[in-house]
Design a protein around this motif. Structure first.
Motif, PDB file in Angstrom:
ATOM      1  N   VAL A  28       0.864  -1.190   0.000  1.00 40.21           N
ATOM      2  CA  VAL A  28       0.000   0.000   0.000  1.00 40.21           C
ATOM      3  C   VAL A  28       0.895   1.233   0.000  1.00 40.21           C
ATOM      4  O   VAL A  28       1.757   1.399   0.861  1.00 40.21           O
ATOM      5  CB  VAL A  28      -0.930   0.001   1.227  1.00 40.21           C
ATOM      6  CG1 VAL A  28      -1.707   1.318   1.304  1.00 40.21           C
ATOM      7  CG2 VAL A  28      -1.903  -1.174   1.156  1.00 40.21           C
ATOM      8  N   SER A  85      -7.335   2.909  -0.902  1.00 41.47           N
ATOM      9  CA  SER A  85      -5.912   2.543  -0.770  1.00 41.47           C
ATOM     10  C   SER A  85      -5.355   2.207  -2.152  1.00 41.47           C
ATOM     11  O   SER A  85      -6.072   1.664  -3.002  1.00 41.47           O
ATOM     12  CB  SER A  85      -5.737   1.352   0.182  1.00 41.47           C
ATOM     13  OG  SER A  85      -6.485   0.257  -0.270  1.00 41.47           O
ATOM     14  N   GLU A 115      -3.090   6.048   1.359  1.00 40.88           N
ATOM     15  CA  GLU A 115      -4.486   5.852   1.732  1.00 40.88           C
ATOM     16  C   GLU A 115      -5.139   7.209   1.943  1.00 40.88           C
ATOM     17  O   GLU A 115      -4.458   8.168   2.316  1.00 40.88           O
ATOM     18  CB  GLU A 115      -4.586   5.035   3.019  1.00 40.88           C
ATOM     19  CG  GLU A 115      -4.002   3.644   2.887  1.00 40.88           C
ATOM     20  CD  GLU A 115      -3.982   2.889   4.200  1.00 40.88           C
ATOM     21  OE1 GLU A 115      -4.963   2.172   4.459  1.00 40.88           O
ATOM     22  OE2 GLU A 115      -3.013   3.043   4.950  1.00 40.88           O
ATOM     23  N   LYS A 131      -6.438   0.048  -6.971  1.00 38.40           N
ATOM     24  CA  LYS A 131      -7.058   0.904  -5.968  1.00 38.40           C
ATOM     25  C   LYS A 131      -8.259   0.179  -5.393  1.00 38.40           C
ATOM     26  O   LYS A 131      -9.026  -0.431  -6.152  1.00 38.40           O
ATOM     27  CB  LYS A 131      -7.543   2.178  -6.664  1.00 38.40           C
ATOM     28  CG  LYS A 131      -7.164   3.458  -5.979  1.00 38.40           C
ATOM     29  CD  LYS A 131      -7.684   4.623  -6.775  1.00 38.40           C
ATOM     30  CE  LYS A 131      -6.536   5.522  -7.131  1.00 38.40           C
ATOM     31  NZ  LYS A 131      -6.949   6.734  -7.818  1.00 38.40           N
ATOM     32  N   HIS A 140     -12.901   4.676   2.082  1.00 41.16           N
ATOM     33  CA  HIS A 140     -11.466   4.586   2.373  1.00 41.16           C
ATOM     34  C   HIS A 140     -10.789   4.028   1.117  1.00 41.16           C
ATOM     35  O   HIS A 140     -11.125   2.932   0.663  1.00 41.16           O
ATOM     36  CB  HIS A 140     -11.219   3.671   3.566  1.00 41.16           C
ATOM     37  CG  HIS A 140      -9.776   3.587   3.930  1.00 41.16           C
ATOM     38  ND1 HIS A 140      -9.121   4.607   4.587  1.00 41.16           N
ATOM     39  CD2 HIS A 140      -8.853   2.628   3.694  1.00 41.16           C
ATOM     40  CE1 HIS A 140      -7.853   4.273   4.745  1.00 41.16           C
ATOM     41  NE2 HIS A 140      -7.657   3.073   4.219  1.00 41.16           N
ATOM     42  N   LYS A 188      -2.129   0.441  -4.394  1.00 38.29           N
ATOM     43  CA  LYS A 188      -0.953  -0.445  -4.401  1.00 38.29           C
ATOM     44  C   LYS A 188      -0.294  -0.418  -5.770  1.00 38.29           C
ATOM     45  O   LYS A 188      -0.999  -0.303  -6.785  1.00 38.29           O
ATOM     46  CB  LYS A 188      -1.373  -1.888  -4.134  1.00 38.29           C
ATOM     47  CG  LYS A 188      -1.726  -2.204  -2.720  1.00 38.29           C
ATOM     48  CD  LYS A 188      -2.097  -3.680  -2.605  1.00 38.29           C
ATOM     49  CE  LYS A 188      -2.540  -3.989  -1.186  1.00 38.29           C
ATOM     50  NZ  LYS A 188      -3.036  -5.363  -1.062  1.00 38.29           N
TER      51      LYS A 188
END
Lengths: 151, 145
Positions: A23, A106, A26, A129, A104, A108
């Motif tokens: 990750v 995040s 965020e 995402k 939320h 990667k």
């Protein structure tokens, strides 16, 4: 993950490999009625489901695919690259997105690879995402974005 | 937008009504304002010289993600109640501003389930002579009956 074993060393991408699969950033985003309406208007959408204020309003599918927060990126250098552009987008939607939702997000780094084909050598960088609704922890959407660079 | 669609009558091979796509620089600026927070001044999306410098014809190009959104719209224009579960789009070649294109969708698979129908479909943005600049595959659910 792409097999990079056949890539000539002088085409190898240079980047911090420890970031792969991790990750990178965020953020929490609040989806407002205004944002949903503004997006629908910007792309010319008139279906009332996505463009009329009220309790039934939901975000046009595709809206999450263009949210570019958080702006977490890894510096990737392809030795041959001069021009970069988006290569593709995959969106999976599991829940509708409605005004007031707090998501939320995040990001990667999913993959970095080089491919040589009829169009020549191209380098690809892939980010994943995930959007999780904070109220109930449900996965709302997954978006995979690939970009390419070429000589 | 379709007023009313009899989803149960749709099957493999059926195509969405062909829809025109002609994106202006004003439309791209509006989109970029939402997408990037600026109107893309001096970029390949609004400026012919910047587009040429990056190897495109001397015409600004439509941002790939805007094409993605137009392909999603192709589905919900045809099936206003659709829930798009998946849309996978490849940006094959540049789609240019101020150029006439068509948006297409064709059903490739159908499965009936309790209360809903699952369609798979291919979606395209095409030039008027049939070159596909963006293509995608979608999985879509609509209510039954």
């Amino acid at each position: 993950m792409a097999d990079e074993s056949k890539v000539s060393p002088d085409l190898e991408p240079q980047f911090d490999r420890s970031k792969l699969g991790k990750v990178l950033g965020e953020a929490d985003i609040t989806v407002t009625e205004e944002a949903i309406l503004q997006f629908a208007e910007a792309v010319g959408e008139t279906n009332p489901r996505f463009s009329q204020p009220g309790p039934d309003l939901e975000a046009l599918p595709g809206m999450l695919a263009i949210i570019n927060r958080p702006q977490a990126r890894v510096q990737v250098r392809f030795p041959f690259a001069t021009v970069g552009m988006p290569a593709g987008t995959t969106m999976e939607m599991f829940e509708s997105v409605r005004p007031g939702d707090v998501l939320h997000v995040s990001v990667k780094l999913a993959d970095v690879y080089v491919k040589t084909g009829r169009s020549g050598t191209m380098g690809f960088v892939v980010y994943d995402k995930e959007f999780v609704r904070k109220r109930d922890g449900k996965l709302v959407a997954r978006v995979r974005q690939s970009s390419l660079t070429r000589p | 937008m379709a007023e009313s669609v009899d989803y149960a009558s749709l099957d493999v091979g059926d195509e969405a009504p062909e829809t025109a796509l002609h994106v202006t620089v004003e439309a791209v600026r509006k989109f970029l304002k939402v997408y990037m927070g600026n109107e893309g001044q001096g970029s390949r999306f609004t400026d012919p010289d910047a587009a040429a410098a990056e190897g495109f014809d001397r015409k600004p190009v439509i941002p790939g993600p805007l094409g993605f959104v137009h392909l999603a719209r192709t589905i919900v224009d045809w099936m206003p109640d659709a829930r798009i579960e998946k849309l996978d789009v490849v940006y094959r070649s540049p789609t240019y501003l101020n150029t006439d294109y068509v948006r297409r969708a064709v059903i490739t698979d159908r499965a009936d389930r309790e209360g809903e129908i699952r369609f798979e479909m291919d979606v395209y943005i095409e030039t008027l002579d049939g070159n596909r600049t963006q293509r995608g595959a979608a999985v879509v659910y609509v209510p039954r009956g």
